[in-house]
Write a protein that holds these residues in place. Structure first.
Motif, PDB file in Angstrom:
ATOM      1  N   ARG A   1       0.803  -1.217   0.000  1.00 23.19           N
ATOM      2  CA  ARG A   1       0.000   0.000   0.000  1.00 23.19           C
ATOM      3  C   ARG A   1       0.841   1.275   0.000  1.00 23.19           C
ATOM      4  O   ARG A   1       0.503   2.236  -0.677  1.00 23.19           O
ATOM      5  CB  ARG A   1      -0.953   0.028   1.212  1.00 23.19           C
ATOM      6  CG  ARG A   1      -1.950  -1.114   1.234  1.00 23.19           C
ATOM      7  CD  ARG A   1      -2.866  -1.064   0.031  1.00 23.19           C
ATOM      8  NE  ARG A   1      -3.831  -2.144   0.026  1.00 23.19           N
ATOM      9  CZ  ARG A   1      -4.760  -2.297  -0.922  1.00 23.19           C
ATOM     10  NH1 ARG A   1      -4.801  -1.460  -1.939  1.00 23.19           N
ATOM     11  NH2 ARG A   1      -5.595  -3.314  -0.872  1.00 23.19           N
ATOM     12  N   ARG A   2       1.932   1.314   0.745  1.00 24.57           N
ATOM     13  CA  ARG A   2       2.722   2.527   0.832  1.00 24.57           C
ATOM     14  C   ARG A   2       3.391   2.881  -0.484  1.00 24.57           C
ATOM     15  O   ARG A   2       3.680   4.051  -0.753  1.00 24.57           O
ATOM     16  CB  ARG A   2       3.768   2.400   1.945  1.00 24.57           C
ATOM     17  CG  ARG A   2       3.206   2.629   3.338  1.00 24.57           C
ATOM     18  CD  ARG A   2       4.230   2.374   4.417  1.00 24.57           C
ATOM     19  NE  ARG A   2       5.482   3.095   4.196  1.00 24.57           N
ATOM     20  CZ  ARG A   2       6.536   3.020   5.011  1.00 24.57           C
ATOM     21  NH1 ARG A   2       6.466   2.246   6.096  1.00 24.57           N
ATOM     22  NH2 ARG A   2       7.631   3.689   4.759  1.00 24.57           N
ATOM     23  N   TRP A   3       3.647   1.880  -1.331  1.00 25.81           N
ATOM     24  CA  TRP A   3       4.307   2.149  -2.598  1.00 25.81           C
ATOM     25  C   TRP A   3       3.449   3.004  -3.518  1.00 25.81           C
ATOM     26  O   TRP A   3       3.973   3.705  -4.401  1.00 25.81           O
ATOM     27  CB  TRP A   3       4.674   0.840  -3.302  1.00 25.81           C
ATOM     28  CG  TRP A   3       3.498   0.049  -3.792  1.00 25.81           C
ATOM     29  CD1 TRP A   3       2.803  -0.903  -3.119  1.00 25.81           C
ATOM     30  CD2 TRP A   3       2.857   0.164  -5.071  1.00 25.81           C
ATOM     31  NE1 TRP A   3       1.781  -1.401  -3.871  1.00 25.81           N
ATOM     32  CE2 TRP A   3       1.789  -0.764  -5.079  1.00 25.81           C
ATOM     33  CE3 TRP A   3       3.080   0.950  -6.188  1.00 25.81           C
ATOM     34  CZ2 TRP A   3       0.950  -0.907  -6.178  1.00 25.81           C
ATOM     35  CZ3 TRP A   3       2.248   0.801  -7.291  1.00 25.81           C
ATOM     36  CH2 TRP A   3       1.189  -0.119  -7.283  1.00 25.81           C
ATOM     37  N   VAL A   4       2.126   2.977  -3.298  1.00 26.57           N
ATOM     38  CA  VAL A   4       1.222   3.732  -4.171  1.00 26.57           C
ATOM     39  C   VAL A   4       1.462   5.232  -4.017  1.00 26.57           C
ATOM     40  O   VAL A   4       1.611   5.964  -5.005  1.00 26.57           O
ATOM     41  CB  VAL A   4      -0.245   3.375  -3.858  1.00 26.57           C
ATOM     42  CG1 VAL A   4      -1.184   4.216  -4.709  1.00 26.57           C
ATOM     43  CG2 VAL A   4      -0.488   1.895  -4.102  1.00 26.57           C
ATOM     44  N   VAL A   5       1.524   5.707  -2.783  1.00 21.87           N
ATOM     45  CA  VAL A   5       1.738   7.135  -2.565  1.00 21.87           C
ATOM     46  C   VAL A   5       3.175   7.522  -2.892  1.00 21.87           C
ATOM     47  O   VAL A   5       3.440   8.644  -3.348  1.00 21.87           O
ATOM     48  CB  VAL A   5       1.363   7.524  -1.121  1.00 21.87           C
ATOM     49  CG1 VAL A   5       2.283   6.869  -0.104  1.00 21.87           C
ATOM     50  CG2 VAL A   5       1.366   9.037  -0.945  1.00 21.87           C
TER      51      VAL A   5
ATOM     52  N   LEU B   1       4.381  10.593  -5.410  1.00 21.04           N
ATOM     53  CA  LEU B   1       5.382  11.615  -5.111  1.00 21.04           C
ATOM     54  C   LEU B   1       6.447  11.669  -6.205  1.00 21.04           C
ATOM     55  O   LEU B   1       6.965  12.751  -6.523  1.00 21.04           O
ATOM     56  CB  LEU B   1       6.020  11.332  -3.753  1.00 21.04           C
ATOM     57  CG  LEU B   1       5.081  11.435  -2.542  1.00 21.04           C
ATOM     58  CD1 LEU B   1       5.814  11.053  -1.268  1.00 21.04           C
ATOM     59  CD2 LEU B   1       4.498  12.837  -2.417  1.00 21.04           C
ATOM     60  N   SER B   2       6.787  10.528  -6.782  1.00 24.07           N
ATOM     61  CA  SER B   2       7.737  10.532  -7.901  1.00 24.07           C
ATOM     62  C   SER B   2       7.112  11.144  -9.144  1.00 24.07           C
ATOM     63  O   SER B   2       7.799  11.807  -9.933  1.00 24.07           O
ATOM     64  CB  SER B   2       8.220   9.116  -8.182  1.00 24.07           C
ATOM     65  OG  SER B   2       7.175   8.306  -8.704  1.00 24.07           O
TER      66      SER B   2
ATOM     67  N   MET C   1       7.490  14.867  -8.946  1.00 24.61           N
ATOM     68  CA  MET C   1       8.843  15.360  -9.175  1.00 24.61           C
ATOM     69  C   MET C   1       9.178  15.465 -10.658  1.00 24.61           C
ATOM     70  O   MET C   1      10.211  16.027 -11.022  1.00 24.61           O
ATOM     71  CB  MET C   1       9.851  14.441  -8.480  1.00 24.61           C
ATOM     72  CG  MET C   1       9.744  14.451  -6.965  1.00 24.61           C
ATOM     73  SD  MET C   1      10.072  16.082  -6.249  1.00 24.61           S
ATOM     74  CE  MET C   1      11.853  16.135  -6.386  1.00 24.61           C
ATOM     75  N   ARG C   2       8.329  14.955 -11.522  1.00 27.26           N
ATOM     76  CA  ARG C   2       8.536  15.152 -12.956  1.00 27.26           C
ATOM     77  C   ARG C   2       8.272  16.597 -13.358  1.00 27.26           C
ATOM     78  O   ARG C   2       8.795  17.054 -14.384  1.00 27.26           O
ATOM     79  CB  ARG C   2       7.625  14.227 -13.758  1.00 27.26           C
ATOM     80  CG  ARG C   2       7.904  12.740 -13.566  1.00 27.26           C
ATOM     81  CD  ARG C   2       6.924  11.912 -14.382  1.00 27.26           C
ATOM     82  NE  ARG C   2       7.111  10.476 -14.177  1.00 27.26           N
ATOM     83  CZ  ARG C   2       6.340   9.543 -14.728  1.00 27.26           C
ATOM     84  NH1 ARG C   2       5.343   9.922 -15.516  1.00 27.26           N
ATOM     85  NH2 ARG C   2       6.568   8.262 -14.493  1.00 27.26           N
ATOM     86  N   SER C   3       7.468  17.306 -12.580  1.00 21.28           N
ATOM     87  CA  SER C   3       7.195  18.719 -12.840  1.00 21.28           C
ATOM     88  C   SER C   3       8.297  19.546 -12.182  1.00 21.28           C
ATOM     89  O   SER C   3       8.449  19.521 -10.958  1.00 21.28           O
ATOM     90  CB  SER C   3       5.822  19.118 -12.290  1.00 21.28           C
ATOM     91  OG  SER C   3       4.794  18.358 -12.900  1.00 21.28           O
TER      92      SER C   3
END
Length: 272
Positions: free
Chosen positions: A211-215, A219-220, A223-225
């Motif tokens: 579940r934590r990998w989803v958020v 967030l990654s 960071m593309r912006s």
């Protein structure tokens, strides 16, 4: 903005009051041009004053972005796109579970000291954005605070805002930074179960946690912006708006299937 994206975005845009026969002055520029200018700032991280000459004057573009943030039009536009993506993925419009996490980013020189701080754990001086996403990784709500604010302290206002906007939420997954009194507060005051997903003691290195990998993936995405790589916004509310703008770009691209269409091989012409 591609033509396919505009065809997706156009019916989801909030209708100005003057088009409905209400008060207000007609806008001088069409929404497609203004949205393209704002997206350019978010994607490339340039200053408003450095907008290319092909766009409207930067003061008009900044006023447009500020007005949409202050009046709630941006949040409405973002939520409509998110609902469309959820329906397309076979989900209900109203989410019942969410994941929360935070990310500290360095602050630029123009950020006031009153709204910035030092994150001792990550050794970052600036601000911290707290995001709540659904099970698809789409942002439900965002809160920007000083980097010195603990996750469990910011979680009180963040979860209260989440509960106010989405009454269907019943379960929220979080990491160990949200453990403690916040769990009791969420259960007693908000009727929300805050489930702490912890790392085991024998875990070393990078491990994908349930579940934590989803958020973390969301967030990654942010960071593309380039505008979100550092915090350049004087007001925390404008930083929150930049997060929503970034997500609107991602969702509109996904709905338009621009990535898939971009890799369709061009058919050879008879002359070739």
């Amino acid at each position: 903005m591609s033509e396919s994206e505009w065809q997706v975005i156009r019916p989801l845009l909030p209708v100005p009051a003057w088009l409905q026969g209400q008060c207000g002055r007609p806008e001088g520029y069409c929404h497609r041009v203004m949205l393209g200018a704002v997206r350019y700032v978010v994607d490339n991280g340039v200053k408003w004053v450095n907008l290319p000459a092909d766009f409207p004057p930067f003061r008009r573009v900044h006023a447009f972005a500020r007005r949409w943030q202050a009046t709630g039009l941006l949040a409405e536009f973002h939520d409509r796109l998110r609902d469309r993506v959820r329906v397309r993925e076979g989900r209900s419009v109203d989410p019942t579970a969410a994941i929360v996490d935070s990310q500290s980013v360095q602050a630029a020189a123009n950020i006031p000291r009153a709204t910035s701080g030092w994150d001792g754990g990550k050794r970052v001086g600036g601000r911290k954005r707290h995001v709540v996403v659904d099970c698809l990784g789409l942002v439900l709500t965002v809160l920007v605070s000083a980097a010195s604010v603990q996750d469990r302290d910011a979680g009180v206002g963040l979860l209260a805002r989440l509960r106010e906007q989405y009454f269907s939420i019943r379960l929220v997954w979080a990491d160990g930074g949200y453990a403690g009194r916040l769990v009791d507060f969420a259960r007693s005051e908000l009727q929300v179960t805050l489930d702490i997903v912890r790392r085991t003691d024998d875990t070393t290195g990078f491990v994908v946690l349930s579940r934590r990998w989803v958020v973390e993936r969301t967030l990654s995405w942010l960071m593309r912006s380039r505008r979100l790589v550092r915090d350049y916004e004087t007001l925390p509310a404008m930083h929150e708006a930049m997060v929503l703008w970034s997500m609107t770009m991602l969702m509109s691209s996904r709905l338009a299937e621009r990535r898939r269409n971009a890799f369709i091989p061009r058919q050879p012409t008879p002359s070739s």
